[in-house]
Design a protein around this motif. Structure first.
Motif, mmCIF file in Angstrom:
data_model
loop_
_atom_site.group_PDB
_atom_site.id
_atom_site.type_symbol
_atom_site.label_atom_id
_atom_site.label_comp_id
_atom_site.label_asym_id
_atom_site.label_seq_id
_atom_site.Cartn_x
_atom_site.Cartn_y
_atom_site.Cartn_z
ATOM 1 N N VAL A 154 0.940 -1.150 0.184
ATOM 2 C CA VAL A 154 -0.120 -0.157 0.197
ATOM 3 C C VAL A 154 0.741 1.323 0.209
ATOM 4 O O VAL A 154 0.603 2.342 -0.698
ATOM 5 C CB VAL A 154 -0.861 -0.036 0.978
ATOM 6 C CG1 VAL A 154 -1.670 1.338 1.364
ATOM 7 C CG2 VAL A 154 -1.889 -1.145 1.134
ATOM 8 N N ASP A 155 1.935 1.437 0.883
ATOM 9 C CA ASP A 155 2.999 2.452 0.828
ATOM 10 C C ASP A 155 3.628 2.679 -0.415
ATOM 11 O O ASP A 155 3.692 3.807 -0.977
ATOM 12 C CB ASP A 155 3.882 2.106 2.202
ATOM 13 C CG ASP A 155 4.526 3.329 2.289
ATOM 14 O OD1 ASP A 155 4.074 4.565 2.056
ATOM 15 O OD2 ASP A 155 5.635 3.263 3.272
ATOM 16 N N ASP A 160 -7.516 -2.197 6.300
ATOM 17 C CA ASP A 160 -8.014 -3.223 5.661
ATOM 18 C C ASP A 160 -7.309 -4.384 5.058
ATOM 19 O O ASP A 160 -7.769 -5.755 4.982
ATOM 20 C CB ASP A 160 -9.131 -2.396 4.753
ATOM 21 C CG ASP A 160 -10.234 -1.765 5.371
ATOM 22 O OD1 ASP A 160 -10.646 -2.133 6.363
ATOM 23 O OD2 ASP A 160 -10.467 -0.680 4.556
ATOM 24 N N ALA A 161 -6.158 -3.955 4.560
ATOM 25 C CA ALA A 161 -5.251 -5.114 3.699
ATOM 26 C C ALA A 161 -4.746 -5.906 4.752
ATOM 27 O O ALA A 161 -4.522 -7.187 4.443
ATOM 28 C CB ALA A 161 -4.164 -4.217 3.134
ATOM 29 N N ILE A 162 -4.475 -5.607 6.163
ATOM 30 C CA ILE A 162 -3.916 -6.346 6.954
ATOM 31 C C ILE A 162 -5.116 -7.360 7.296
ATOM 32 O O ILE A 162 -4.819 -8.403 7.596
ATOM 33 C CB ILE A 162 -3.382 -5.661 8.127
ATOM 34 C CG1 ILE A 162 -1.991 -4.913 7.736
ATOM 35 C CG2 ILE A 162 -3.108 -6.664 9.401
ATOM 36 C CD1 ILE A 162 -1.341 -3.906 8.999
ATOM 37 N N CYS A 171 -12.180 0.524 7.117
ATOM 38 C CA CYS A 171 -11.607 1.328 7.613
ATOM 39 C C CYS A 171 -11.318 2.435 6.546
ATOM 40 O O CYS A 171 -11.145 3.474 7.013
ATOM 41 C CB CYS A 171 -10.325 0.914 8.101
ATOM 42 S SG CYS A 171 -9.590 1.762 9.297
ATOM 43 N N ALA A 172 -10.926 2.117 5.328
ATOM 44 C CA ALA A 172 -10.632 3.120 4.405
ATOM 45 C C ALA A 172 -11.768 4.106 4.086
ATOM 46 O O ALA A 172 -11.813 5.202 4.124
ATOM 47 C CB ALA A 172 -10.480 2.488 3.010
ATOM 48 N N ARG A 173 -13.101 3.597 4.195
ATOM 49 C CA ARG A 173 -14.186 4.384 4.253
ATOM 50 C C ARG A 173 -14.453 5.167 5.413
ATOM 51 O O ARG A 173 -14.531 6.453 5.255
ATOM 52 C CB ARG A 173 -15.356 3.464 3.889
ATOM 53 C CG ARG A 173 -16.709 4.335 3.535
ATOM 54 C CD ARG A 173 -18.008 3.428 3.214
ATOM 55 N NE ARG A 173 -18.970 4.072 2.653
ATOM 56 C CZ ARG A 173 -19.858 4.472 3.200
ATOM 57 N NH1 ARG A 173 -19.996 4.355 4.479
ATOM 58 N NH2 ARG A 173 -21.024 5.273 3.028
ATOM 59 N N ALA A 174 -14.188 4.574 6.654
ATOM 60 C CA ALA A 174 -14.357 5.298 7.835
ATOM 61 C C ALA A 174 -13.280 6.656 7.825
ATOM 62 O O ALA A 174 -13.416 7.762 8.178
ATOM 63 C CB ALA A 174 -14.216 4.761 9.008
#
Length: 325
Positions: free
Chosen positions: A58-59, A171-173, A273-276
């Motif tokens: 992601v990073d 979310d990825a984790i 979590c991305a949406r939050a």
């Protein structure tokens, strides 16, 4: 003797006990931390390796601080043509565009040039507080295609995903843990988190909402988390002062200036979590009146901490109070 041992004392090795395991590492200029309920052994080592690889990807894809990231290469590209990117980056931009439309542009990934102008991005040029940026491209300048994954811009645009990428990293984790059948965990990256199940003793995962004051280390609220994701945006950690005026790192994409509302922090709960993460950023930008109104319109569980003469006032929407306990 063997008869009774067969009935009451099996010769099979005992099942390993499930207990709390923790690990973490560096990512996106901060740290990620994972707590999970599992046994030790090779599978736990594999989970750690895969989780680190997931958040590192992601990073590598979404950082504006890495010149060779997918995002940086897209930002440097010419407008007009489709630019091939990773599936994850396309998905994040698609979600960002959705949140932009829902919040009338209070969340906008095209805020990157303004973020750089105010000294909160990789560009370290001196900040001119008297001349804010005037060329403000909006999310309407971006198109996304999921298959094959690609982005397109209609004009000069500098995307910044700092308001959504950490949540996506969480979310990825979580995806890694779910793939390994982990039924109880809590993941956190810089205040964005996601929880499932309970601790080994059956008690809920608990987290604290920080006191939204510069330099404060105390906790304003302790929350008990069911299976959910949660993100907090605030104006009290990254800022600078000029002539007695505080300039927060949260930029209002509609003005190109740091937010100036009385909202100190916003916490949003959502399954993803991305949406939050993106919604919390948008609600902080919208301020003390329009933010709660938008949260109610979107049926969000949200907590606003708002500065007033007496200190801090609270506004809650949805069923956020279910997390107190």
């Amino acid at each position: 003797m063997s008869f009774w041992r067969g009935l009451f004392g099996s010769t099979r090795p005992p099942v390993a006990a499930q207990r709390l395991q923790t690990f973490g590492g560096d990512t996106m200029g901060t740290r990620y931390n994972v707590k999970l309920v599992a046994t030790t052994g090779p599978e736990l080592a594999a989970i750690q390796t895969e989780a680190h690889a997931a958040v590192a990807a992601v990073d590598a894809q979404m950082s504006t601080w890495k010149p060779q990231s997918d995002l940086s290469l897209f930002n440097a590209s010419e407008p007009g043509d489709w630019f091939a990117v990773s599936p994850d980056l396309a998905s994040v931009v698609a979600l960002g565009l959705e949140i932009s439309a829902l919040t009338d542009g209070a969340f906008d990934m095209c805020v990157g040039s303004a973020v750089n102008h105010w000294g909160f991005g990789p560009d370290t040029a001196p900040v001119d507080v008297l001349a804010p940026p005037t060329d403000l491209p909006s999310f309407r300048s971006i198109a996304v295609r999921l298959d094959p994954p690609a982005l397109r811009k209609t004009g000069p645009v500098y995307l910044d995903l700092s308001g959504i990428a950490k949540g996506f990293g969480v979310d990825a984790i979580a995806t890694v843990l779910e793939r390994h059948g982990i039924a109880a965990y809590m993941i956190e990256i810089d205040g964005e988190l996601r929880a499932k199940g309970t601790r080994p003793d059956g008690t809920p995962w608990r987290v604290g909402i920080s006191q939204p004051k510069p330099g404060a280390t105390g906790v304003h609220h302790i929350l008990a988390l069911p299976t959910t994701a949660m993100a907090t945006s605030g104006d009290y950690r990254r800022y600078f002062d000029v002539a007695g005026q505080r300039y927060s790192h949260t930029i209002d994409p509609r003005t190109g200036r740091p937010t100036t509302s009385t909202v100190a922090s916003v916490t949003v709960a959502d399954p993803d979590c991305a949406r939050a993460d993106a919604l919390a950023t948008a609600l902080l930008v919208l301020g003390a009146d329009k933010g709660p109104a938008m949260a109610q319109h979107l049926k969000l569980d949200a907590l606003f901490l708002i500065r007033d003469e007496g200190g801090l006032a609270e506004k809650m929407t949805g069923r956020f109070d279910r997390f107190f306990g």
